[in-house]
Design an enzyme around this catalytic site. Sequence first.
Site, PDB file in Angstrom:
ATOM      1  N   LYS A 143       0.817  -1.223   0.000  1.00 13.87           N
ATOM      2  CA  LYS A 143       0.000   0.000   0.000  1.00 13.87           C
ATOM      3  C   LYS A 143       0.844   1.262   0.000  1.00 13.87           C
ATOM      4  O   LYS A 143       0.472   2.260  -0.625  1.00 13.87           O
ATOM      5  CB  LYS A 143      -0.962   0.002   1.179  1.00 13.87           C
ATOM      6  CG  LYS A 143      -0.306  -0.250   2.507  1.00 13.87           C
ATOM      7  CD  LYS A 143      -1.315  -0.581   3.585  1.00 13.87           C
ATOM      8  CE  LYS A 143      -0.602  -0.910   4.879  1.00 13.87           C
ATOM      9  NZ  LYS A 143      -0.030  -2.273   4.916  1.00 13.87           N
TER      10      LYS A 143
ATOM     11  N   GLU B 222      -5.210  -6.370  -4.902  1.00 16.31           N
ATOM     12  CA  GLU B 222      -6.351  -6.585  -4.009  1.00 16.31           C
ATOM     13  C   GLU B 222      -5.925  -6.605  -2.540  1.00 16.31           C
ATOM     14  O   GLU B 222      -6.677  -6.158  -1.663  1.00 16.31           O
ATOM     15  CB  GLU B 222      -7.045  -7.901  -4.382  1.00 16.31           C
ATOM     16  CG  GLU B 222      -8.307  -8.202  -3.629  1.00 16.31           C
ATOM     17  CD  GLU B 222      -9.419  -7.196  -3.899  1.00 16.31           C
ATOM     18  OE1 GLU B 222      -9.965  -7.196  -4.998  1.00 16.31           O
ATOM     19  OE2 GLU B 222      -9.728  -6.396  -3.000  1.00 16.31           O
TER      20      GLU B 222
ATOM     21  N   VAL C 217      -5.559  -3.178   0.228  1.00 20.75           N
ATOM     22  CA  VAL C 217      -6.600  -2.549   1.047  1.00 20.75           C
ATOM     23  C   VAL C 217      -7.562  -3.624   1.540  1.00 20.75           C
ATOM     24  O   VAL C 217      -8.042  -4.445   0.761  1.00 20.75           O
ATOM     25  CB  VAL C 217      -7.414  -1.505   0.243  1.00 20.75           C
ATOM     26  CG1 VAL C 217      -8.449  -0.827   1.143  1.00 20.75           C
ATOM     27  CG2 VAL C 217      -6.505  -0.465  -0.386  1.00 20.75           C
TER      28      VAL C 217
ATOM     29  N   GLU D 279       1.816  -3.394  16.328  1.00 23.14           N
ATOM     30  CA  GLU D 279       3.249  -3.635  16.238  1.00 23.14           C
ATOM     31  C   GLU D 279       3.987  -2.907  17.351  1.00 23.14           C
ATOM     32  O   GLU D 279       3.415  -2.049  18.033  1.00 23.14           O
ATOM     33  CB  GLU D 279       3.760  -3.164  14.880  1.00 23.14           C
ATOM     34  CG  GLU D 279       3.055  -3.921  13.757  1.00 23.14           C
ATOM     35  CD  GLU D 279       3.617  -3.590  12.393  1.00 23.14           C
ATOM     36  OE1 GLU D 279       4.845  -3.478  12.269  1.00 23.14           O
ATOM     37  OE2 GLU D 279       2.813  -3.445  11.458  1.00 23.14           O
TER      38      GLU D 279
ATOM     39  N   LYS E  62      -4.342   3.769   2.358  1.00 25.21           N
ATOM     40  CA  LYS E  62      -5.471   3.021   1.791  1.00 25.21           C
ATOM     41  C   LYS E  62      -6.518   3.973   1.230  1.00 25.21           C
ATOM     42  O   LYS E  62      -7.148   3.694   0.205  1.00 25.21           O
ATOM     43  CB  LYS E  62      -6.055   2.091   2.847  1.00 25.21           C
ATOM     44  CG  LYS E  62      -5.077   0.958   3.183  1.00 25.21           C
ATOM     45  CD  LYS E  62      -5.426   0.245   4.478  1.00 25.21           C
ATOM     46  CE  LYS E  62      -4.494  -0.927   4.745  1.00 25.21           C
ATOM     47  NZ  LYS E  62      -4.641  -1.463   6.105  1.00 25.21           N
TER      48      LYS E  62
END
Lengths: 436, 436
Positions: free
Chosen positions: A106, A130, A133, A191, A206
């Site tokens: 992304k 695909e 997002v 994270e 996104k």
Amino acid sequence: MIEYRTIRVGLLGAGSVGSQVARLLLEHSDELTQRIGARIELVGIAVRDTGAKRDTQLPPELLTTDAESLILGSDIVIELMGGIEPARTLVLGAIASGADVVTGNKALLANHGPELFAAAEQVGAQLSYEAAVGGAIPIIRPLRDSLAGDRIDRILGIVNGTTNFILDRMDSTGASLEDALATATELGYAEADPTADIGGYDAAQKAAILASLAFHTSVPVTAVHREGITGVTAQQVESARSAGFVVKLLAICERLVDDETGEEGVSARVYPALVPRSHPLAAVHGANNAVFVEAAAAGPLMFYGAGAGGVQTASAVLGDLVAIARRHVIGGPGTAESTHAELPLLDIGRITTRYAITLEVADEPGVLEQIAHVFAEHGVSVEQLQQTVSGAAERATLVIGTHEAKESALAETVAALAQSPVVESVASVLRVEGAV
Amino acid sequence: MIEYRTIRVGLLGAGSVGSQVARLLLEHSDELTQRIGARIELVGIAVRDTGAKRDTQLPPELLTTDAESLILGSDIVIELMGGIEPARTLVLGAIASGADVVTGNKALLANHGPELFAAAEQVGAQLSYEAAVGGAIPIIRPLRDSLAGDRIDRILGIVNGTTNFILDRMDSTGASLEDALATATELGYAEADPTADIGGYDAAQKAAILASLAFHTSVPVTAVHREGITGVTAQQVESARSAGFVVKLLAICERLVDDETGEEGVSARVYPALVPRSHPLAAVHGANNAVFVEAAAAGPLMFYGAGAGGVQTASAVLGDLVAIARRHVIGGPGTAESTHAELPLLDIGRITTRYAITLEVADEPGVLEQIAHVFAEHGVSVEQLQQTVSGAAERATLVIGTHEAKESALAETVAALAQSPVVESVASVLRVEGAV
């Protein structure tokens, strides 16, 4: 026995998604062969360190650090390294060498999409993404193909699982942002450095991708207005709850008429907003994602599912791979990305929204009038106003809901309120989205 | 100024969907041209009666009763007549003449899909049918392309808007089926003859289409087990509500191992079932549709939107049209429908589900034991049992929830209960689906 031709696939990256893609490709080889009408051969997996420890056992003979050579021996390249470089150079190299590309990157698309699409179009290469997002959720292909004959007016997306997990937990348990984040980290939903998620950077990338696709217009991530969830408090979530709303981090892509120019333009933005509990997006819990699309003919549509996760996202990657590989079998190039509209990109000030504002004010005569005056002089209409006198003497809390107004007028109103002598503090400002 | 080539489109049928397709094609001609890279020319609209009154004004010069000639002059044929004949003959004729086809005809696909797909594959024609299931909701293309690399295990679909409107109204107002149906008819959600909807025939056609696509297996509508909502009572809906469930008419497509043969097979079925209120499908209100898909890698996904309506469904038709037309521009044939798996089609007796059974029984000692014995001798395990003594003396109502069991065993259990001397009547039997 049918002799299938072989399509060579090179995989760049063996992280949580890449290693699952490799595993599924190897395990479901026969089934994929039948669906495609050709045999997929995973010819190599490019990694930084062939000796690194991985969750999924991968055949050591497939691992290589030589991504360039792998690309040259591949008909289709799957790029799941993440980040801009070397991913950008490798993807451009793959396209130049005649390969088709599947990517879930992304950051790369949101920053360099037009360059990549142009390179692909020039040589007739397919470039699918695909997985970039909504993880496993089919959203790119529905926007590009299924809704290709419609006119998309608006997208409201919950596109970041980490922040949705945090906000959902704050909503369901009353936890503070810090505590909810700690839980998310503990459970593996956040994270070690959560900045990309809670700062809204991931959602903004996104939003850029969705807006580009929906409006046939190049929308770079730099044009996306971005606010993260770091300012969301337990108090805000609680007030929202008692008023029948839930706080969600939304990626909003909107086609609207800029009333200064009278021309259509595009707004892409990310911020935490109040969503009515009755809205389908309010029911998106945990780390799930959902994209709510409003199209002129189709009306409202929603796409829901797992927004992240290695094996889930691998499903989207393999869907792209199969679609591309089928085209190798039946012939003909892929469909180019369309940016024919190239609508102007509108600044956040141009959009129209509603605000929910909480003020701490002095509890004395004339305060309401002065507050009302601030709204009136900025042309913002108040829909509802609720005053509660707090325990402490001479203080009251005002919760004000506005009608729809221009963002710039709302922002100026809030700035003027903060300056007002009767306002002790502006405790909370949240936009309201998804109202019916 | 770019000289665009022209793609000739012939439209068969000008009902609620067809007339909206014609209107949108004419109104958005320029935008579609840019998206496709070619000009779409609507060359004619075949109707039964050119003088008939229509909701939407259509250019009279486009109307014709000569569908055969229209087809011969079309590059792409859009079939929205409905019904098997003459639609089948015309679609086969269009394919034979070299045209690509878009259809929204679920009856045709559910009964003659394999014949049409084979004809299309033979000449390399594209045959698209997004509008056949779920109205505006993109579901066909996501199943065929986006999930092409995954393995679909189960689909639970609310695919009939009329019955969902009726059941939702019964749930929210306590209305009887008759009253809710009357409201649906009044508001235009039900047709004068509602048999196709409330009898589950429409949903069964859609189940056949979804199962064929999801499992790469030809599933004719004759292989779909079908029960409508005509037996659903206000009492059942009320009991479901108080137990935390909602009654929905579900189209269920499932891949399962037949334990008699040890082989994988496919079950497709339609019946009213209890769905837990916490399930995403429970929140699908009014005439909306939603398709819940469980895939091995992607996990649960849901696609939600307007399941019917002329303009909404026209969006799906135009999406197919644009996708097909783009392929005319860039070259290469479409993707053939895959039935490589051809799994066995399993009878309803082979599936596993849970039952919620309501019995009127005599209120006397030993009854529970006898009832329990009936379950035990058919190998069905009882999960919960609730007894309420009714106002009338010597009668009690038993509500029994079973664990998962083979449908055949459950059906035999119910038959045996009906024969039991202590059971006065079997008041209600509903399956429970969507449990976590």
